[in-house]
Structures are given as structure tokens and as C-alpha cells.
Design a protein around this motif. Structure first.
Motif, PDB file in Angstrom:
ATOM      1  N   ILE A 133       0.794  -1.012  -0.079  1.00 50.50           N
ATOM      2  CA  ILE A 133       0.125  -0.042  -0.036  1.00 50.50           C
ATOM      3  C   ILE A 133       0.887   1.389   0.088  1.00 50.50           C
ATOM      4  N   SER A 134       0.562   2.374  -0.810  1.00 49.09           N
ATOM      5  CA  SER A 134       1.339   3.796  -0.452  1.00 49.09           C
ATOM      6  C   SER A 134       0.080   4.455  -0.723  1.00 49.09           C
ATOM      7  N   THR A 135       0.282   5.678   0.058  1.00 44.78           N
ATOM      8  CA  THR A 135      -0.698   6.808  -0.006  1.00 44.78           C
ATOM      9  C   THR A 135       0.140   8.254  -0.047  1.00 44.78           C
ATOM     10  N   SER A 136      -0.468   9.144  -0.749  1.00 43.86           N
ATOM     11  CA  SER A 136      -0.030  10.417  -0.576  1.00 43.86           C
ATOM     12  C   SER A 136      -1.297  11.298  -0.366  1.00 43.86           C
ATOM     13  N   GLU A 137      -1.256  12.592  -0.506  1.00 46.94           N
ATOM     14  CA  GLU A 137      -2.524  13.377  -0.033  1.00 46.94           C
ATOM     15  C   GLU A 137      -3.615  13.078  -0.785  1.00 46.94           C
ATOM     16  N   ILE A 138      -3.413  13.089  -2.418  1.00 47.61           N
ATOM     17  CA  ILE A 138      -4.482  12.689  -2.939  1.00 47.61           C
ATOM     18  C   ILE A 138      -4.733  11.380  -3.858  1.00 47.61           C
ATOM     19  N   LYS A 139      -3.914  10.701  -3.296  1.00 47.36           N
ATOM     20  CA  LYS A 139      -4.204   9.065  -3.977  1.00 47.36           C
ATOM     21  C   LYS A 139      -3.998   7.831  -2.874  1.00 47.36           C
ATOM     22  N   THR A 140      -4.474   7.025  -2.999  1.00 40.10           N
ATOM     23  CA  THR A 140      -4.044   5.563  -2.393  1.00 40.10           C
ATOM     24  C   THR A 140      -3.923   4.524  -3.401  1.00 40.10           C
ATOM     25  N   SER A 141      -2.651   3.931  -3.479  1.00 43.35           N
ATOM     26  CA  SER A 141      -2.247   2.816  -4.526  1.00 43.35           C
ATOM     27  C   SER A 141      -2.216   1.553  -3.493  1.00 43.35           C
ATOM     28  N   VAL A 142      -2.855   0.510  -4.351  1.00 50.93           N
ATOM     29  CA  VAL A 142      -2.421  -0.914  -3.774  1.00 50.93           C
ATOM     30  C   VAL A 142      -1.773  -1.817  -4.804  1.00 50.93           C
ATOM     31  N   VAL A 143      -0.838  -2.635  -4.415  1.00 53.16           N
ATOM     32  CA  VAL A 143      -0.411  -3.640  -5.436  1.00 53.16           C
ATOM     33  C   VAL A 143      -1.103  -4.702  -5.086  1.00 53.16           C
ATOM     34  N   ILE A 144      -1.654  -5.460  -6.426  1.00 49.94           N
ATOM     35  CA  ILE A 144      -2.311  -6.949  -5.981  1.00 49.94           C
ATOM     36  C   ILE A 144      -2.086  -7.514  -7.155  1.00 49.94           C
ATOM     37  N   ASP A 145      -2.610  -8.916  -7.097  1.00 49.38           N
ATOM     38  CA  ASP A 145      -2.149  -9.825  -8.341  1.00 49.38           C
ATOM     39  C   ASP A 145      -2.849  -9.287  -9.521  1.00 49.38           C
ATOM     40  N   GLU A 146      -1.933  -9.458 -10.570  1.00 45.15           N
ATOM     41  CA  GLU A 146      -2.344  -8.952 -11.908  1.00 45.15           C
ATOM     42  C   GLU A 146      -3.743  -9.480 -12.233  1.00 45.15           C
ATOM     43  N   LYS A 147      -4.113 -10.796 -11.865  1.00 43.43           N
ATOM     44  CA  LYS A 147      -5.112 -11.551 -12.632  1.00 43.43           C
ATOM     45  C   LYS A 147      -6.516 -10.733 -11.761  1.00 43.43           C
ATOM     46  N   TYR A 148      -6.559  -9.984 -10.719  1.00 41.09           N
ATOM     47  CA  TYR A 148      -7.533  -9.566 -10.107  1.00 41.09           C
ATOM     48  C   TYR A 148      -7.793  -8.037 -10.629  1.00 41.09           C
ATOM     49  N   MET A 149      -7.005  -7.521 -11.487  1.00 39.12           N
ATOM     50  CA  MET A 149      -6.942  -6.093 -11.825  1.00 39.12           C
ATOM     51  C   MET A 149      -8.262  -5.418 -12.295  1.00 39.12           C
ATOM     52  N   GLU A 150      -8.825  -6.013 -13.285  1.00 42.19           N
ATOM     53  CA  GLU A 150      -9.968  -5.547 -13.914  1.00 42.19           C
ATOM     54  C   GLU A 150     -11.233  -5.763 -12.873  1.00 42.19           C
ATOM     55  N   LEU A 151     -11.199  -6.729 -12.092  1.00 42.13           N
ATOM     56  CA  LEU A 151     -12.236  -6.821 -11.088  1.00 42.13           C
ATOM     57  C   LEU A 151     -12.162  -5.757  -9.785  1.00 42.13           C
ATOM     58  N   ALA A 152     -10.780  -5.697  -9.349  1.00 44.38           N
ATOM     59  CA  ALA A 152     -10.610  -4.591  -8.646  1.00 44.38           C
ATOM     60  C   ALA A 152     -10.894  -3.290  -9.046  1.00 44.38           C
ATOM     61  N   VAL A 153     -10.627  -2.927 -10.228  1.00 45.84           N
ATOM     62  CA  VAL A 153     -11.204  -1.458 -10.973  1.00 45.84           C
ATOM     63  C   VAL A 153     -12.438  -1.396 -10.993  1.00 45.84           C
TER      64      VAL A 153
END
Ligand code: ADP
Ligand code: ASP
Ligand code: MG
Length: 422
Positions: A388-408
Motif C-alpha cells: 500500500i502507498s498513500t499520498s495526500e490525494i491518492k491511495t495505491s495498492v499492489v495486487i495480483d495482476e489477475k484481479y486487476m479488472e475486478l478490482a477496478v
């Protein structure tokens, strides 16, 4: 007389018929009295085709001499499309002239395949505009101090257009592409994505840096630095639609936050499959470890994005970070070869089947619980978060590539981005 810069992407320039359409649209603006500068990309597929040929001949492409030739090669795509557009404009009865980057010149540093623009000479272009010509300038390329042709990185024509607009103090830079603006996320992944009428410069900068390829990040940086009015719009509307209507369409990148507007907490979702993860396992937990690992990686000119270090157990810890996928094998070899034995770590693991999904929004500054809502939504889909990484106006997560579309899709829904605002 207002000066306008148009940029047309590869799909918009993809055939002679489309180039004719671009010419008709540009002619409409020129006949309405605007001074016009046009920055085209190579015809779609052309840059990939050229770079593919080079890869057949030399799969290992890290030598500076090879990178120089890649730029020499790739720059021809934009030279061809620019000349074709000039010919199409001449066929429309306009005076038009095209220039390669070196002829303007657009001066860059010497970082082949990812050069940065340093300055643009406007004398020649201004003389042509004064003489009533439409000026076409190749996207994606420039020339370095030694006279070598350089290119600006994939998607770099956006940056050429905005930099040209800044140098000429253009009234507006219009980026014509194959979607009709900037959406809440890539509409090819989430069909319910909505077009944003405006997006703040800061949000656009985050979205571009986190993977939304609708604008190359450096083009947004240029727009911010030189306050270039920037709009993303469709090249697929009929060329003869009302000019005023066209000029208001798409998405405007804004530089001032509109106090009156109801600000969405999350404005967009970006994702990117270009990264890979490296974990150094069982490293002795003592001062200097991060420096020893990441210092060596930096010395090899490999950029690092996210970094995490776990709490230590029995004096040992795990240390993970992400790099660009293209650098993954090189970074692993480097660590396995020298660093890990010297550190006394247990193992180095690599994973290049990851992706990064990010939520972006200025409203996150003043709202709590946004990240936890993101984590809840991912957990409801059974998606494991690796980093996980965050800054003032965003939060990002790293996940398994196969779940990308599901997550979005899940996040798009969870933050009501499919619902009309207002
Ligand atoms: P061009 O060739 O015109 O430069 P690109 O392919 O580089 O076009 O960029 C346009 C593409 O960006 C769209 O077709 C779309 O799939 C993608 N894209 C990614 N994120 C977004 C977003 N948030 N809004 C709009 N388009 C996006
Ligand atoms: N033709 C280049 C590319 O495909 C530059 C661009 O299209 O912006 O990356
Ligand atoms: Mg592009």
C-alpha cells in the motif's frame, strides 16, 4: 489572432482517410481565423512495428549505441505522418509545411528513448504562421546537443504538443484522441466510466503518473509549469461540427480548484501493469540495510516505486519494493549476484505478475476513511493487498495482476463513479 495547437494521436492518424479528416478539421479552424500548429503521432501501430523490427535484429537493447538507433528509427513514424498531413492540408487548399523535431529545433537532453525537452526555438514556426501557413511539427522527437535524434518515451507526442504550446504561448492546446475526454477510469475496462467535464491539474498529474495513458505524464507537468490551457477531446466527431461546440467539448484540465463545485472525494481510478515486485527475505535488521539494497539498485539506474519493510522477527526482516517490469530481471540478477550474499539475506523473490491500482481525488485531502473504504471493497471481492502507498490525494495498492479488472470495477462502483454528479 489566437494561436491554437492541435495534437492528433495514432488512431486519429491511422489511415489516409483519417488523415484527410484531420486535415478538414484543421482547415475549419484555420479558415475561422486561428493560427494553427498541429502535432501528429505516427500512424497507429507504426511505432510498435518499427521497434519490433529492431527487436528481431537485437533483442538486448540496453547499449547506448543501440538506443540511439532506436530513436533514429522510431522518429521516422512521426516524420511520415506529419508530411502526409501537410500534403492532405495542401489538397484542402491550405498552405502547410511540416517540420521534424530537429528542424524546429526541439532541443532535448541525450537520454535516448526517454529524452526530456530542454528548449524549443520558435523563430521558424512564427515566420510560417505570420505568412499564413499551417505548421505541422512531428510529435515524440527532438535533437540533442550532439545533433543526434532523440525520442521522448512512449506517448511522447502529448508532451511535444504541450511543450510547443508553451513555447509559442498558445491560447490553448487541444489533445484529440480516440476517446472523447478523460474518464473516471479507462472506459475500455469499465464501460460505465463517465467522462469528466473538468479535472484538476493535480488529479490529472496523479492519474497520468499512476498509469492512465490518456496523457503522458510529462505533458501534464509541462501544462502545469507553463499554465498551458489543456483539453482532451475526440477526433472522431464529424469534422464539420460547429467549431464553438467542438471547442467546449471533452475534458478541460483546470488549474484552480472550484470552491463552488461539489467536489467528488474520488475522481478517478488508475491502474498499471508495468511494475514488478522484488522481496529480499530474511535480511538482518540493522542500520544501512535499505541503503545497501536500494543504493545498489539506484546505481544501476533502476527506478524504484513502492517500498515496504516488515517488522523484524528474531533480528531479521523482509524488504520489498517495486521496479518497472523491464528492469525486473536486471534488478533480480544484481541482488542475487552481489548484494544478497554480502548482506547475509536468506533469499530474493521476484514477482512480475502484479499490478498497481490507485484511487485519486483532491477530496481525499479533507475526508477520512477513504482508504479504508478502498480496502473493504477489495476484501469483499476476496482480493489480497500486497503493498500500500498513500499520498495526500491518492491511495495505491499492489495486487495480483489477475484481479486487476475486478478490482477496478469494484472500486469504481464503491466510490459511485458510475453515478452522474450534480
Ligand atoms: P493517442 O494515440 O490518441 O495518444 P492513447 O491510446 O495514447 O491515444 O490514449 C487514449 C487511450 O487512453 C484511450 O483509448 C483509453 O483506452 C485510455 N485511457 C486510460 N485511462 C483513461 C481515462 N481515465 N480516460 C480516458 N481514456 C483513458
Ligand atoms: N508514436 C509514439 C508512440 O507510439 C508517440 C505517441 O504516439 O505519442 O508511443
Ligand atoms: Mg497517447
Amino acid at each position: 489572432m489566437a494561436l491554437i495547437v492541435h495534437k492528433y494521436g495514432g488512431t486519429s492518424m491511422g489511415s489516409t482517410e483519417r488523415i484527410r479528416n484531420v486535415a478538414k478539421r484543421v482547415a475549419k479552424w484555420a479558415r475561422a481565423g486561428y493560427q494553427m500548429v498541429v502535432v501528429p503521432s505516427a500512424m497507429s501501430g507504426e511505432t510498435n512495428r518499427l521497434l519490433g523490427l529492431a527487436k528481431e535484429l537485437q533483442p538486448a537493447q540496453s547499449a547506448a549505441a543501440t538506443l540511439r538507433e532506436l530513436d533514429m528509427l522510431a522518429a521516422t513514424g512521426e516524420q511520415a505522418s506529419s508530411a502526409l498531413l501537410a500534403i492532405a492540408l495542401q489538397a484542402e487548399g491550405l498552405e502547410a509545411v511540416s517540420y521534424a523535431g530537429w528542424q524546429v529545433p526541439i532541443r532535448t537532453n541525450s537520454a535516448y528513448t526517454k529524452a526530456r525537452i530542454e528548449s524549443i526555438d520558435d523563430v521558424r514556426v512564427r515566420a510560417d504562421l505570420k505568412a499564413g501557413r499551417v505548421v505541422i511539427i512531428t510529435g515524440f522527437q527532438g535533437i540533442d546537443e550532439g545533433g543526434h535524434i532523440t525520442t521522448l518515451g512512449r506517448g511522447g507526442s502529448d508532451t511535444s504538443a504541450v511543450a510547443v504550446a508553451a513555447a509559442l504561448k498558445a491560447d490553448e492546446c487541444l489533445i484529440y484522441t480516440d476517446v472523447d475526454g478523460v474518464y473516471t477510469t479507462d472506459p475500455r475496462v469499465v464501460p460505465e466510466a463517465r467522462r469528466l467535464q473538468t479535472v484538476s491539474f493535480e488529479e490529472m498529474l496523479e492519474m497520468a503518473s499512476l498509469g492512465s495513458k490518456v496523457l503522458q505524464i510529462r505533458s501534464v507537468e509541462f501544462a502545469g509549469k507553463y499554465k498551458v490551457p489543456l483539453r482532451v477531446l475526440s477526433s472522431f466527431t464529424p469534422w464539420d461540427i460547429d467549431l464553438k461546440e467542438e471547442a467546449r467539448s471533452g475534458t478541460l484540465i483546470t488549474f484552480e480548484e472550484d470552491e463552488k463545485m461539489e467536489q467528488a472525494i474520488v475522481s478517478g481510478i488508475a491502474f498499471n501493469r508495468d511494475e514488478a515486485k522484488i522481496s529480499v527475505v530474511g535480511v538482518p535488521d540493522k542500520p544501512g540495510i535499505a541503503y545497501q539494497i536500494l543504493g545498489a539498485v539506484a546505481d544501476a539506474n533502476i527506478e524504484v516505486d513502492m517500498i515496504i519493510q516488515n517488522i523484524s522477527k528474531d533480528g531479521k526482516t523482509d524488504f520489498s519494493f517495486t521496479v518497472h517490469r523491464n528492469d525486473h530481471a536486471r534488478a533480480l540478477d544484481l541482488l542475487k549476484g552481489k548484494i544478497v550474499p554480502a548482506l547475509g539475506a536468506q533469499d530474493v523473490l521476484g514477482d512480475n505478475k502484479i499490478c498497481k491500482v490507485s484511487i485519486v481525488g483532491i477530496g481525499m485531502r479533507s475526508h477520512v476513511g477513504v482508504a479504508s473504504k478502498m480496502f473493504r471493497s477489495l476484501s469483499e471481492e476476496g482480493i489480497n493487498i500486497q503493498m500500500i502507498s498513500t499520498s495526500e490525494i491518492k491511495t495505491s495498492v499492489v495486487i495480483d495482476e489477475k484481479y486487476m479488472e475486478l478490482a477496478v470495477r469494484a472500486l469504481h462502483k464503491a466510490f459511485d463513479l458510475d453515478q452522474p454528479t450534480s
